[in-house]
Design an enzyme around this catalytic site. Structure first.
Site, PDB file in Angstrom:
ATOM      1  N   ARG A  33      -7.870  -0.495  16.363  1.00  0.00           N
ATOM      2  CA  ARG A  33      -8.299  -0.186  15.014  1.00  0.00           C
ATOM      3  C   ARG A  33      -9.239  -1.338  14.647  1.00  0.00           C
ATOM      4  O   ARG A  33     -10.183  -1.568  15.388  1.00  0.00           O
ATOM      5  CB  ARG A  33      -7.089  -0.016  14.068  1.00  0.00           C
ATOM      6  CG  ARG A  33      -7.442   0.839  12.846  1.00  0.00           C
ATOM      7  CD  ARG A  33      -6.266   1.036  11.890  1.00  0.00           C
ATOM      8  NE  ARG A  33      -5.903  -0.194  11.204  1.00  0.00           N
ATOM      9  CZ  ARG A  33      -4.893  -0.293  10.343  1.00  0.00           C
ATOM     10  NH1 ARG A  33      -4.152   0.752  10.063  1.00  0.00           N
ATOM     11  NH2 ARG A  33      -4.623  -1.447   9.753  1.00  0.00           N
ATOM     12  N   LYS A  36       0.809  -1.237   0.000  1.00  0.00           N
ATOM     13  CA  LYS A  36       0.000   0.000   0.000  1.00  0.00           C
ATOM     14  C   LYS A  36       0.835   1.277   0.000  1.00  0.00           C
ATOM     15  O   LYS A  36       0.451   2.267  -0.613  1.00  0.00           O
ATOM     16  CB  LYS A  36      -0.997  -0.013   1.162  1.00  0.00           C
ATOM     17  CG  LYS A  36      -0.356   0.061   2.518  1.00  0.00           C
ATOM     18  CD  LYS A  36      -1.388  -0.199   3.610  1.00  0.00           C
ATOM     19  CE  LYS A  36      -0.749  -0.032   4.968  1.00  0.00           C
ATOM     20  NZ  LYS A  36      -1.429  -0.800   6.015  1.00  0.00           N
TER      21      LYS A  36
HETATM   22  C1  PLP Z   1      -0.479  -1.551   6.538  1.00  0.00           C
HETATM   23  C2  PLP Z   1      -0.797  -2.837   7.149  1.00  0.00           C
HETATM   24  C3  PLP Z   1       0.215  -3.776   7.351  1.00  0.00           C
HETATM   25  C4  PLP Z   1       1.681  -3.495   7.055  1.00  0.00           C
HETATM   26  O1  PLP Z   1       2.192  -2.616   7.987  1.00  0.00           O
HETATM   27  P1  PLP Z   1       3.750  -2.197   7.981  1.00  0.00           P
HETATM   28  O2  PLP Z   1       3.916  -1.425   9.220  1.00  0.00           O
HETATM   29  O3  PLP Z   1       3.959  -1.392   6.744  1.00  0.00           O
HETATM   30  O4  PLP Z   1       4.521  -3.466   7.968  1.00  0.00           O
HETATM   31  C5  PLP Z   1      -0.133  -4.994   7.899  1.00  0.00           C
HETATM   32  N1  PLP Z   1      -1.414  -5.270   8.229  1.00  0.00           N
HETATM   33  C6  PLP Z   1      -2.411  -4.389   8.042  1.00  0.00           C
HETATM   34  C7  PLP Z   1      -3.800  -4.755   8.427  1.00  0.00           C
HETATM   35  C8  PLP Z   1      -2.138  -3.148   7.499  1.00  0.00           C
HETATM   36  O5  PLP Z   1      -3.135  -2.276   7.325  1.00  0.00           O
END
Ligand code: PLP
Length: 351
Positions: A130, A36
């Site tokens: 969250r 993302k």
């Molecule tokens: C963005 C996200 C990740 C990855 O997080 P990083 O800190 O970039 O490794 C993993 N799980 C979910 C649900 C996310 O939204």
């Protein structure tokens, strides 16, 4: 060459991805690559796949469709689902993270209609507040989900250190493990995924004696920026400079450091305060807040960022001899990388 631009070192990203896959793999944990922050950039996605990552995850269905249309050969996982996107989610992804039964029912409806099996991972709330089902409600939801046509209940997961900044420590992760054990026992099944978290799980992984039932992590930032995310410490052996932002000097003059006149609000509604440094060499860079989260930039030269407006960064160029037309390089933190990759005004250049 065009400015502003972000230079993307694909070799460094490949190195980081391979190292992390090897490291986590040494204790039986598979790594999902989270795209993302690079907006599902297909060139980067392909590097992850070539580095041995077999599932790619993104929060945006648009990014997943982009990778799909570019023939990226990996399973796809959607990190954030919604009722209104269910049809697309079933069409373009193999797996999704979920916490609402109404959404899962909708996914089931479209999976039946499209004649496919959609895998879901139920997210469990462990304190970061969250997404996630409260642990006390989980069994009840599992019970309903396993009866849904077109849906495979593939596992459970949790996400910490995102909203509440909560550390994934042994206690939290052991709790997730124990929930996984209970669910497997109670429903007589084997969970394909027990997904313990994200880049913030590095310290836990390094220090824990036993990863328990955790067999999966979803990693974005540590692959791209080479750091863990509790304190942003670099991970040994990884590159922290796979991305560089390059901006062009568009004005360079000696000017006072204090604005002159009655002080009111600036372009963003703040009332600015300035320190008097006397006459300084001020430069303007042709990049601004419309392009990048300026507070997440670190210049690679000894200069100071004084502030920014939509289209300019204002810099004290100190002892440098920067002239109009020269370029300045910056390292980016997660927020700056996210914004720069999202901005249509920033050119993407692969190295
Ligand atoms: C963005 C996200 C990740 C990855 O997080 P990083 O800190 O970039 O490794 C993993 N799980 C979910 C649900 C996310 O939204």
């Amino acid at each position: 060459m065009k400015t502003p631009r972000i230079e993307i070192n694909l070799g460094k990203i490949a190195h980081n991805a391979k190292k992390l896959k090897e490291l986590y793999g040494s204790k039986g944990i598979n790594v999902i690559g989270v795209t993302k922050v690079v907006c599902g950039d297909p060139a980067i996605a392909e590097v992850l796949v070539k580095s041995g990552i077999n599932i790619l995850a993104d929060s945006r269905i648009e990014n997943i469709i982009k990778m799909h249309d570019d023939d990226i050969h990996a399973k796809s996982l959607l990190l954030r689902t919604s009722l209104s996107q269910s049809e697309l989610v079933v069409k373009y992804t193999n797996i999704s993270l979920n916490s609402e039964l109404s959404v899962i029912k909708e996914l089931s409806k479209y999976a039946e209609e499209q004649g496919v099996i959609h895998e879901i991972i139920l997210m469990v709330e462990l304190g970061d507040l969250r997404e996630g089902i409260m642990p006390s409600d989980l069994e009840n939801i599992v019970n309903k989900v396993i009866g849904l046509k077109g849906i495979k209940f593939a596992g459970i997961g949790t996400n910490l250190a995102c909203f509440g900044g909560i550390k994934p420590n042994d206690e939290k992760i052991e709790y997730l493990s124990s929930i996984a054990k209970d669910i497997e026992k109670k429903f007589g099944l084997t969970l394909e995924f027990v997904s313990g978290g994200n880049s913030a799980n590095y310290d836990w992984f390094i220090s824990t004696k036993n990863v328990g039932k955790i067999n999966n992590l979803r990693l974005g930032e540590s692959i791209f920026l080479g750091c863990e995310t509790l304190e942003r410490k670099p991970i040994p052996g990884l590159y922290t400079d796979a991305f560089t932002l390059i901006a062009e000097v568009i004005e360079s003059k000696i000017k006072p450091s204090l604005p002159n006149g009655d002080v009111y609000q600036d372009a963003f509604g703040n009332t600015p305060k300035f320190i008097d440094r006397g006459l300084i060499k001020r430069i303007l860079l042709g990049v601004g807040l419309q392009d990048v989260l300026v507070s997440g930039l670190t210049p690679l030269l000894d200069i100071d960022i004084l502030g920014a407006s939509s289209d300019h960064i204002i810099v004290d160029a100190k002892q440098t001899d920067l002239k109009v037309g020269n370029t300045v390089e910056f390292n980016l933190n997660y927020g700056a990388l996210l914004s720069a990759m999202t901005s249509p005004y920033i050119n993407k250049k692969y190295k």
